[in-house]
Enzyme design. Structure first.
Site, short mmCIF file in Angstrom:
data_model
loop_
_atom_site.label_atom_id
_atom_site.label_comp_id
_atom_site.label_asym_id
_atom_site.label_seq_id
_atom_site.Cartn_x
_atom_site.Cartn_y
_atom_site.Cartn_z
N LYS A 18 0.84 -1.21 0.00
CA LYS A 18 0.00 0.00 0.00
C LYS A 18 0.86 1.25 0.00
CE LYS A 18 0.74 1.50 4.38
NZ LYS A 18 1.46 2.68 4.70
N ALA A 109 3.85 -1.31 4.14
CA ALA A 109 3.05 -2.25 4.94
C ALA A 109 3.30 -3.72 4.59
CB ALA A 109 1.56 -1.93 4.82
N GLY A 111 4.92 -6.12 6.24
CA GLY A 111 4.66 -7.03 7.37
C GLY A 111 3.16 -7.16 7.61
N ASP A 145 -2.75 -1.05 10.02
CA ASP A 145 -3.11 -1.10 8.60
C ASP A 145 -3.38 -2.51 8.09
OD1 ASP A 145 -0.45 -1.67 8.79
OD2 ASP A 145 0.24 0.13 7.73
#
Ligand code: C5P
Length: 311
Positions: A18, A109, A111, A145
């Site tokens: 993202k 993002a 992980g 997130d």
């Protein structure tokens, strides 16, 4: 005649990276988080997570971006699988294999994406059939997130980023990502943001009309002008060379440039496929970045891909 379908021995889920088109950061909360008003946008850089039945819990990481990813219980994908096992009352250890292509600690993002993918893969493998809402609740416990990486597309995030709402967004957007050596720690970037804003009155974040209108119009030029990231000054303060990268990308004709999330990846929005290729070549030739990747958005959130993949 009866037919028996053997349970699949593994499940593979593809999950996107993202970029935040808008990331507005409120004052520090008592729990150490910040209220956000953000617009998430999923892009076509993907990790793949495969979960297989195993005698004991395990995790391996493969692929060009595997270096630096923890393979113990601290890996967010492992925590996701174990949290789902507890929630679903499952006692079936799995081996998790992550094929990494999303930059590690890059502000994209990666992980969190692997955690979202592990939730969808394990839900499928164990036949839990949890609702999207139930998965989102577990996702929110794993990270701010993670719920968005389940959903994908383009969406508004509020709270600490975990509360999602739809956005009316038209069009396909073409991106060039400039990658840096080494990652940036998200908590360190938020702390630097607080330090830089110390003594200032920080308002509660509210979505901007400019970005909403730009996305409704589907005009990449307007979206490029509306890109905003309150964490950017903090990322640049910790990594001054990111400012040079942003300047170079804009000089080479990008419609807009922004540090992705907490960085250090820098995202450039361009007109189309050809412009993306031109910018990628120029940035590489300039020697200011370690690596460049092209992608488009919006991309689908974590989704099952057909059949187990060979090694
Ligand atoms: O939610 P997640 O674990 O991804 O957050 C990592 C860190 O980023 C938090 O510990 C916090 O320092 C910072 N953060 C924040 N405000 C947010 C999201 C993250 O301060 N809304």
């Amino acid at each position: 005649m009866t037919s028996v379908t053997a349970p699949s021995a593994s499940a593979t889920v593809r999950v996107p990276a993202k970029v935040n088109l808008e990331l507005l950061v409120g004052p520090l909360r008592e729990d150490g988080y910040h209220n956000l008003s953000t617009v998430y946008h999923a892009v076509s850089l993907f990790d793949e997570v495969t979960v297989s039945y195993a005698d004991e819990w395990g995790l391996t990481v493969a692929g060009p971006k595997a270096d630096g990813v923890p393979t113990d219980g601290t890996n967010l994908a492992a925590r996701a699988a174990q949290l789902l096992a507890r929630a679903g009352g499952v006692d079936e250890p799995v081996h998790i294999k992550i094929r990494k292509d999303i930059p590690v600690s890059g502000g994209m993002a990666g992980g969190s994406a692997d955690a979202a993918a592990a939730l969808v893969a394990c839900d499928h493998l164990w036949g839990l059939g949890l609702t999207r809402e139930a998965l989102e609740e577990i996702a929110a416990d794993l990270g701010s997130d993670v719920p968005f990486l389940l959903a994908g597309g383009t969406a508004m995030g509020s709270g600490r980023g975990e509360v999602l709402a739809p956005v009316l967004a038209r069009g396909t957007y073409h991106w060039v990502f400039a990658l840096s050596d080494g990652g940036l720690s998200t908590p360190a970037v938020y702390a630097e943001c607080d330090r830089l804003r110390a003594g200032r009155d920080v308002p509660e974040p509210r979505p901007s009309a400019e970005m909403m209108q730009a996305l409704r119009s589907g005009d990449a030029r307007l979206v490029g002008e509306a890109l905003v990231n309150d964490l950017q000054p903090a990322s640049i303060s910790l990594r001054p060379e990111l400012g040079d990268t942003l300047e170079a990308g804009m000089e080479f004709g990008a419609l807009g440039g922004i540090v992705s999330g907490s960085g250090p990846t820098v995202a450039f929005l361009v007109e189309g496929t050809e412009a993306a290729l031109d910018l990628a070549v120029s940035l590489t030739a300039s020697g200011t970045v370690r690596d460049v990747r092209r992608a488009t958005g919006p991309a689908h959130g974590a989704h099952l891909v057909a059949g187990p993949r060979p090694d």
